[in-house]
Design an enzyme around this catalytic site. Sequence first.
Site, short mmCIF file in Angstrom:
data_model
loop_
_atom_site.label_atom_id
_atom_site.label_comp_id
_atom_site.label_asym_id
_atom_site.label_seq_id
_atom_site.Cartn_x
_atom_site.Cartn_y
_atom_site.Cartn_z
N ASP A 44 53.45 49.65 14.01
CA ASP A 44 52.71 50.78 14.59
C ASP A 44 52.95 50.81 16.10
O ASP A 44 52.54 49.92 16.83
CB ASP A 44 51.21 50.63 14.34
N TYR A 49 52.79 54.02 24.34
CA TYR A 49 52.91 52.57 24.59
C TYR A 49 54.17 52.26 25.40
O TYR A 49 54.36 51.14 25.86
CB TYR A 49 52.95 51.77 23.27
N LYS A 74 53.14 57.77 17.41
CA LYS A 74 52.11 58.75 17.74
C LYS A 74 52.57 59.68 18.86
O LYS A 74 53.22 59.23 19.81
CB LYS A 74 50.83 58.03 18.21
N HIS A 107 47.81 61.17 18.54
CA HIS A 107 47.17 59.96 19.07
C HIS A 107 45.67 60.14 19.28
O HIS A 107 44.89 59.21 19.10
CB HIS A 107 47.84 59.59 20.40
N ILE A 236 46.31 47.07 11.54
CA ILE A 236 47.52 46.89 12.35
C ILE A 236 47.24 45.95 13.53
O ILE A 236 47.22 46.36 14.68
CB ILE A 236 48.03 48.27 12.85
N LYS A 238 47.56 43.25 16.53
CA LYS A 238 48.59 43.06 17.55
C LYS A 238 48.56 41.63 18.09
O LYS A 238 47.73 41.30 18.93
CB LYS A 238 48.37 44.06 18.69
N ARG A 244 50.56 33.35 16.22
CA ARG A 244 49.58 34.34 15.75
C ARG A 244 50.22 35.39 14.86
O ARG A 244 49.59 35.94 13.97
CB ARG A 244 48.90 35.02 16.94
N ASN A 248 48.50 35.88 11.28
CA ASN A 248 47.91 37.14 10.82
C ASN A 248 48.56 37.68 9.55
O ASN A 248 48.06 38.63 8.96
CB ASN A 248 48.01 38.20 11.94
P1 NAP Z 1 43.63 43.61 17.89
O1 NAP Z 1 44.90 43.57 17.13
O2 NAP Z 1 42.35 43.59 17.13
O3 NAP Z 1 43.59 42.41 18.94
C1 NAP Z 1 44.64 42.12 19.81
C2 NAP Z 1 44.24 40.95 20.68
O4 NAP Z 1 43.90 39.86 19.86
C3 NAP Z 1 45.32 40.51 21.62
O5 NAP Z 1 44.70 40.08 22.81
C4 NAP Z 1 45.96 39.33 20.87
O6 NAP Z 1 46.48 38.37 21.76
C5 NAP Z 1 44.77 38.76 20.15
N1 NAP Z 1 45.12 38.13 18.87
C6 NAP Z 1 45.98 38.61 17.94
N2 NAP Z 1 46.01 37.79 16.86
C7 NAP Z 1 45.13 36.79 17.14
C8 NAP Z 1 44.72 35.66 16.42
N3 NAP Z 1 45.21 35.38 15.21
N4 NAP Z 1 43.79 34.84 17.00
C9 NAP Z 1 43.29 35.11 18.21
N5 NAP Z 1 43.64 36.18 18.94
C10 NAP Z 1 44.55 37.01 18.41
O7 NAP Z 1 43.49 44.86 18.86
P2 NAP Z 1 44.39 46.00 19.50
O8 NAP Z 1 45.61 45.43 20.10
O9 NAP Z 1 43.47 46.77 20.32
O10 NAP Z 1 44.79 46.92 18.27
C11 NAP Z 1 45.85 46.62 17.38
C12 NAP Z 1 46.82 47.77 17.30
O11 NAP Z 1 46.12 48.99 17.01
C13 NAP Z 1 47.54 48.10 18.61
O12 NAP Z 1 48.60 47.23 18.88
C14 NAP Z 1 47.99 49.50 18.35
O13 NAP Z 1 49.14 49.48 17.52
C15 NAP Z 1 46.77 50.07 17.64
N6 NAP Z 1 45.81 50.74 18.56
C16 NAP Z 1 45.67 52.10 18.44
C17 NAP Z 1 44.79 52.78 19.25
C18 NAP Z 1 44.63 54.27 19.09
O14 NAP Z 1 43.99 54.91 19.91
N7 NAP Z 1 45.18 54.83 18.04
C19 NAP Z 1 44.04 52.09 20.23
C20 NAP Z 1 44.21 50.71 20.33
C21 NAP Z 1 45.09 50.05 19.48
P3 NAP Z 1 48.07 38.12 22.01
O15 NAP Z 1 48.73 39.47 22.05
O16 NAP Z 1 48.08 37.41 23.31
O17 NAP Z 1 48.59 37.29 20.89
#
Ligand code: NAP
Length: 292
Positions: A44, A49, A74, A107, A236, A238, A244, A248
Amino acid sequence: MTATLTLNNGVEMPALGFGVFQTPPDETTSAVEAALTTGYRHVDTAAAYLNEREVGEGIRRSGVDRSDVFIESKVWISDYGYDKTLHAFEKSARKLGVDQIDLFILHQPVPSSFDTTIDAYRGLEKLLADGFVRAIGVSNFRPTDLATLFEHTGVVPAVNQIELHPYFTQVEKQNVDAEHGVLTQAWSPIGGITSYRGSSRSAFDDPVIGGIATQHGKTAAQVMLRWHLQQGRSAIPKPTRPERIAENFEVFDFELSADELAAIDALDTGVRGGPDPESTSRETFKLEIPEA
Ligand code: NAP
């Protein structure tokens, strides 16, 4: 074994995707390559981005056949409008280095000028009709946004990607999506936004999730991802760190009980971590998407 979800037009999508929001371009290629080598088959990204080029490079370097990878991207709000959205596809596809994008979504809704949001969606419908994308959808759409979209357009979005983690479950929104055959996809699925935005309460440290994780010999992130998958959502996460990325993906070998799922549901605070969709406008987000 990975779970696959069937979208409302019959297209199949791996439920667990690999997110790259905030992944710096110089780390994106290796992260995507590592994810595909690990077994992920869904990435994704988004024009906003600014790392679609590196996502495409990571896919090519992985050696995994393009046809085996589900690419989601997006359209950013500065590219909303019928013709501009058609061109947004060209920009994204060229940067990714592909002819077709599997799932292309809006988006954000832009409530203050929803007519451009509708025109953008009509652009997506054209791309779908012409075979440039396999499915179309939306992100951060509230029930009211969906209702207005339905009034003016013909194709029901395949996906609505929204903020969704144990502290913000948006059950009513999930129900409205489901009523219309729109698959809810969770962004920030492991509650990253509850930690990286400096909140005092991180889902990674939640004692209920931690207790369930200990019972299963799993981590908090794995429990949260399993919760999404068992409830039929796409998620999805990240991660950028290699350990990690692997962690995941290790979510297909255990099962949460109904009581455990309910205990996680009960953690909802009703408080979002990200921006309120109502506030999205060209004035609040000034980003322009460069040409390919
Ligand atoms: P997330 O995946 O819930 O969390 C990411 C954070 O958690 C990063 O700081 C990552 O650190 C850490 N992390 C990842 N796996 C981990 C684990 N196993 N243990 C501990 N920490 C861990 O949140 P997100 O990045 O906000 O969202 C995920 C995806 O959703 C994005 O990448 C994007 O594709 C999408 N998104 C979409 C929107 C939208 O408006 N549509 C908004 C936000 C996000 P590290 O990277 O340092 O490993």
